[in-house]
Design a protein around this motif. Structure first.
Motif, short mmCIF file in Angstrom:
data_model
loop_
_atom_site.label_atom_id
_atom_site.label_comp_id
_atom_site.label_asym_id
_atom_site.label_seq_id
_atom_site.Cartn_x
_atom_site.Cartn_y
_atom_site.Cartn_z
N TYR A 61 0.82 -1.21 0.00
CA TYR A 61 0.00 0.00 0.00
C TYR A 61 0.86 1.26 0.00
O TYR A 61 0.42 2.31 -0.49
CB TYR A 61 -0.96 -0.02 1.18
N PHE A 62 2.07 1.16 0.52
CA PHE A 62 3.00 2.29 0.40
C PHE A 62 3.33 2.53 -1.07
O PHE A 62 3.31 3.67 -1.54
CB PHE A 62 4.28 1.99 1.19
N PHE A 63 3.60 1.46 -1.81
CA PHE A 63 3.85 1.58 -3.24
C PHE A 63 2.59 2.11 -3.96
O PHE A 63 2.69 2.94 -4.87
CB PHE A 63 4.24 0.23 -3.85
N LEU A 64 1.43 1.63 -3.54
CA LEU A 64 0.18 2.04 -4.16
C LEU A 64 -0.09 3.53 -3.94
O LEU A 64 -0.59 4.22 -4.83
CB LEU A 64 -0.97 1.21 -3.62
N SER A 65 0.27 4.03 -2.76
CA SER A 65 0.09 5.47 -2.50
C SER A 65 0.99 6.30 -3.42
O SER A 65 0.58 7.37 -3.89
CB SER A 65 0.40 5.78 -1.03
N GLN A 66 2.20 5.80 -3.70
CA GLN A 66 3.09 6.51 -4.62
C GLN A 66 2.56 6.44 -6.06
O GLN A 66 2.65 7.41 -6.82
CB GLN A 66 4.49 5.91 -4.55
N LEU A 67 1.99 5.30 -6.42
CA LEU A 67 1.37 5.15 -7.74
C LEU A 67 0.22 6.14 -7.90
O LEU A 67 0.08 6.78 -8.95
CB LEU A 67 0.88 3.71 -7.92
#
Length: 315
Positions: A61-67
């Motif tokens: 979800y950290f990656f998803l927030s950056q996406l």
């Protein structure tokens, strides 16, 4: 030639756009604005939910927030200027503004493509090495993945921006696109751009195929791990873990490869515009929908926020 360069620098360019003022195009423009609004709201909401809910404080979800942040910046870089030009009828963009738009666009598309590739590696670790996942995907590794994604994209964007604004432009200032896209701009240069075209194509191939190869390798390993699983429930869990990311990959890379990996003779401007609409407006809208509607944890976080707001509004 110097006279033309100075004129381009001071007068800027004319973006011919994708819509006319016919009844059909007015409807299509309205649809694009609705999609833009959904993309804007969806990505802001997803970032907010990931920030607010402790259960979503995981690497994925950290990656998803950056996406979502990349998608948010991408639509804001393109659509407001396109809408302003269409509604005002002016269609102009300054030389500096054109360069900035190129830099942001290339940086964000490159960063998003690489991040999607590295997110596939994250899914591989989660499925193939679940017990070691917290160690293999620790905070330092996550920051390195995010940092490298942004860094490669920004370097690519700066290189293409500097190269594009360094060329001399003469004659027509009409860019046959709805934003400052490098390949549409090169057609206005009054020097031979064949070398730059080749370098640009090589750069696009590298920025697309590098993360795509990571995705293919990761999912090949995931498939091998899944086939070794004997439990049907484990199969379903692995599929649910990967399905959202795989859908986002197909949407993004399908449009990007159609746009940049075709030979020039098969690239009429009308096709480029439609493909650009797809991954500059539609993809940023689809990503939060893909990762929310198909994700129980995100929907659970949304229900908690709505319940909290409902309780807070009661007298």
């Amino acid at each position: 030639m110097g006279r033309w360069v100075n004129q381009s620098y001071t007068d800027g360019f004319i973006l011919l756009g994708i819509f006319s003022h016919s009844q059909t195009d007015l409807v299509l423009f309205s649809v694009v604005m609705v999609v833009f609004t959904v993309a804007l709201g969806g990505n802001i909401l997803l970032i907010f939910l990931i920030y607010m809910d402790p259960q979503l404080h995981t690497p994925m979800y950290f990656f998803l927030s950056q996406l979502s942040l990349m998608d948010l910046m991408l639509v804001c870089n393109i659509v407001p200027k396109m809408a302003a030009n269409f509604l005002s009828g002016r269609k102009s963009i300054s030389f500096v503004g054109c360069g900035i738009q190129i830099g942001f666009f290339v940086s964000l598309v490159g960063s998003e493509g690489l991040l999607l590739g590295l997110m596939a590696y994250d899914r591989y670790v989660a499925i193939s090495h679940p017990l070691h996942y917290p160690i293999l995907m620790n905070q330092k590794v996550c920051l390195q993945i995010i940092g490298s994604s942004w860094a490669f994209g920004i370097i690519d964007g700066v290189i293409q921006m500097v190269a594009a604004i360094s060329l001399p432009y003469c004659g027509s200032r009409n860019v046959d696109h709805f934003f400052c896209e490098v390949q549409a701009l090169l057609k206005l240069a009054c020097v031979d751009t064949s070398l730059f075209d080749t370098l640009l194509f090589a750069c696009c191939v590298f920025m697309l195929l590098l993360p795509f190869s990571i995705i293919v390798a990761s999912y090949a390993c995931i498939l091998g791990a899944v086939l070794r699983m004997r439990s049907a429930q484990t199969w379903k869990k692995a599929l649910a873990t990967c399905s959202s990311h795989l859908t986002a990959v197909i949407v993004f890379y399908g449009a990007a490869m159609f746009m940049y990996l075709r030979p020039r003779r098969y690239r009429p401007p009308s096709h480029d515009k439609v493909a650009s609409i797809f991954y500059t407006v539609l993809t940023p809208m689809l990503n939060p929908l893909i990762y929310s509607l198909r994700n129980q944890e995100v929907m659970g976080a949304l229900r908690k926020v709505l319940n909290h707001c409902r309780i807070g509004s009661q007298p």
